[in-house]
Design a protein around this motif. Structure first.
Motif, PDB file in Angstrom:
ATOM      1  N   VAL A  65      -8.003  -2.376  -4.952  1.00 21.92           N
ATOM      2  CA  VAL A  65      -6.806  -3.248  -4.720  1.00 21.92           C
ATOM      3  C   VAL A  65      -6.501  -3.946  -6.185  1.00 21.92           C
ATOM      4  O   VAL A  65      -7.464  -4.466  -6.843  1.00 21.92           O
ATOM      5  CB  VAL A  65      -7.095  -4.485  -3.447  1.00 21.92           C
ATOM      6  CG1 VAL A  65      -6.053  -5.371  -3.629  1.00 21.92           C
ATOM      7  CG2 VAL A  65      -7.143  -3.819  -2.293  1.00 21.92           C
ATOM      8  N   ILE A 106       0.889  -0.982  -0.073  1.00 17.91           N
ATOM      9  CA  ILE A 106      -0.084   0.018   0.051  1.00 17.91           C
ATOM     10  C   ILE A 106       0.987   1.112   0.090  1.00 17.91           C
ATOM     11  O   ILE A 106       1.767   1.543   0.898  1.00 17.91           O
ATOM     12  CB  ILE A 106      -0.802   0.026   1.347  1.00 17.91           C
ATOM     13  CG1 ILE A 106      -1.882  -1.185   1.135  1.00 17.91           C
ATOM     14  CG2 ILE A 106      -1.538   1.246   1.261  1.00 17.91           C
ATOM     15  CD1 ILE A 106      -2.603  -1.219   2.214  1.00 17.91           C
ATOM     16  N   MET A 118      -1.938  -1.252  -3.716  1.00 16.76           N
ATOM     17  CA  MET A 118      -3.030  -0.198  -3.508  1.00 16.76           C
ATOM     18  C   MET A 118      -2.315   1.288  -3.662  1.00 16.76           C
ATOM     19  O   MET A 118      -1.388   1.457  -2.943  1.00 16.76           O
ATOM     20  CB  MET A 118      -3.627  -0.330  -2.247  1.00 16.76           C
ATOM     21  CG  MET A 118      -4.782   0.764  -2.270  1.00 16.76           C
ATOM     22  SD  MET A 118      -5.584   0.842  -0.300  1.00 16.76           S
ATOM     23  CE  MET A 118      -6.197  -0.919  -0.266  1.00 16.76           C
ATOM     24  N   PHE A 143       2.996  -1.331   4.303  1.00 17.97           N
ATOM     25  CA  PHE A 143       2.663   0.270   4.123  1.00 17.97           C
ATOM     26  C   PHE A 143       3.860   0.837   3.924  1.00 17.97           C
ATOM     27  O   PHE A 143       4.863   1.234   4.795  1.00 17.97           O
ATOM     28  CB  PHE A 143       1.772   0.748   5.402  1.00 17.97           C
ATOM     29  CG  PHE A 143       0.741   0.325   5.644  1.00 17.97           C
ATOM     30  CD1 PHE A 143      -0.656   0.653   5.143  1.00 17.97           C
ATOM     31  CD2 PHE A 143       0.640  -0.946   6.699  1.00 17.97           C
ATOM     32  CE1 PHE A 143      -1.861  -0.068   5.504  1.00 17.97           C
ATOM     33  CE2 PHE A 143      -0.688  -1.179   7.010  1.00 17.97           C
ATOM     34  CZ  PHE A 143      -1.700  -0.829   6.255  1.00 17.97           C
ATOM     35  N   GLY A 177      -7.486   5.030  -4.461  1.00 17.57           N
ATOM     36  CA  GLY A 177      -6.476   4.042  -3.513  1.00 17.57           C
ATOM     37  C   GLY A 177      -6.863   4.515  -2.198  1.00 17.57           C
ATOM     38  O   GLY A 177      -8.045   4.513  -1.732  1.00 17.57           O
ATOM     39  N   LEU A 178      -6.006   4.467  -1.200  1.00 14.00           N
ATOM     40  CA  LEU A 178      -6.256   4.526   0.099  1.00 14.00           C
ATOM     41  C   LEU A 178      -6.924   5.657   0.799  1.00 14.00           C
ATOM     42  O   LEU A 178      -8.042   5.454   1.297  1.00 14.00           O
ATOM     43  CB  LEU A 178      -4.837   4.417   0.918  1.00 14.00           C
ATOM     44  CG  LEU A 178      -4.717   4.691   2.576  1.00 14.00           C
ATOM     45  CD1 LEU A 178      -5.445   3.423   3.062  1.00 14.00           C
ATOM     46  CD2 LEU A 178      -3.396   5.042   3.031  1.00 14.00           C
TER      47      LEU A 178
END
Length: 310
Positions: free
Chosen positions: A186, A150, A197, A233, A170-171
């Motif tokens: 995703v 991510i 992501m 992340f 995305g996020l």
């Protein structure tokens, strides 16, 4: 005692630490990243690229798999020249296997939220983005686990730029739209076992979004949909933004990338001070000068080594 050795001592005193250390000769180009395991030399296919479309799980949109362009990543300095891949491949394995051990309890009890791994640094340019990318690709090689990478560095979104997904939802889109299914953002890739992501649209209140209950709920949802998956992340630098400090509280493992002879000691100490002392923290030393010539490594008394660039 060097700046980095002093930083390691600081972390040893206050944080449970596994330090990752690799040496990169000054004769190599400045932006040479740590490589990943390569397929047998007699094979003509690029490492990690599979001929079939990556399998779609319950958290992946059934769209065409995203192509990971290894040639473009090498040209951008995100992957090493092919000639150096095998030479340093084991160093990256020494980073991923302790991470996986803690995530899944392979050699003891799994740690809380161990499948949630944050890769960060004290300052920009220390190497955290390509560390996250290389770690994700290396984990994708594992037979028993997969990985979701991510891009959580919304301001810079370097990961998204490298992978060509900067403009993809995305996020942040998931965080501002509670009804949105993660499957919408995703992306499956043509690297077996790797999902990605994007960071999503830039937002003025990213720290508040990361600190929200929606973020906590999203992490739980992503983690429980596939319990054999590690979620990495790529976070913003700890001293550059607020959201990385918030994200650090939500994960079980943290890799702090430090550029040897580059990241100032006060910056390392300040970054470490921002982390919860109960968290499992790994220190990745980047661009460490070889002590015994080209290709040789300096090993500290910690249990794994490695390095990367960004």
């Amino acid at each position: 005692m060097s700046i980095i050795e002093k930083a390691i001592g600081k972390m040893r005193d206050g944080v449970r630490t596994a330090a990752a250390v690799a040496a990169v000769s000054e004769s190599r180009r400045r932006h040479e990243p740590v490589p990943l395991p390569r397929a047998e030399r007699h094979r003509e296919t690029l490492p990690y690229v599979v001929t079939r479309q990556a399998a779609v799980d319950d958290c992946v949109s059934p769209s065409d798999a995203l192509h990971i362009d290894f040639d473009a990543l090498r040209a951008a300095g995100a992957l090493p020249p092919e000639s150096l891949e095998r030479q340093l491949a084991d160093e990256y394995r020494r980073i991923k296997w302790p991470v996986l051990d803690r995530a899944f309890g392979r050699e003891g009890a799994a740690i809380a939220d161990g499948t949630l791994v944050m890769v960060t640094s004290a300052l920009p340019g220390d190497g955290k983005t390509c560390t996250a990318l290389n770690l994700a690709l290396s984990i994708a090689r594992e037979r028993d686990s997969s990985v979701l990478l991510i891009d959580a560095d919304v301001a810079r979104a370097h990961m998204g730029e490298l992978l060509g997904i900067r403009a993809h939802p995305g996020l942040t889109d998931l965080l501002v739209n509670p009804g949105m299914d993660p499957a919408a953002v995703v992306l499956a890739t043509d690297v077996d076992g790797l999902r990605v992501m994007a960071a999503g649209r830039r937002h003025d209140s990213v720290p508040e979004l990361i600190a929200s209950q929606r973020m906590r709920d999203l992490i739980v949802e992503l983690a429980t949909r596939n319990r054999e998956r590690v979620i990495i992340f790529d976070s913003s630098p700890l001293l550059a933004t607020n959201e990385s400090q918030v994200l650090a509280k939500l994960v079980g493992q943290i890799l702090l990338v430090v550029r040897a002879n580059g990241t100032p000691r006060p910056a390392v100490e300040e970054a470490v001070a921002l982390l919860d002392r109960k968290k499992n923290v790994g220190l990745v030393l980047n661009q460490l000068r070889a002590l015994f010539g080209l290709g040789s490594y300096y090993s500290s008394d910690y249990n794994y080594r490695g390095g990367s660039q960004s």
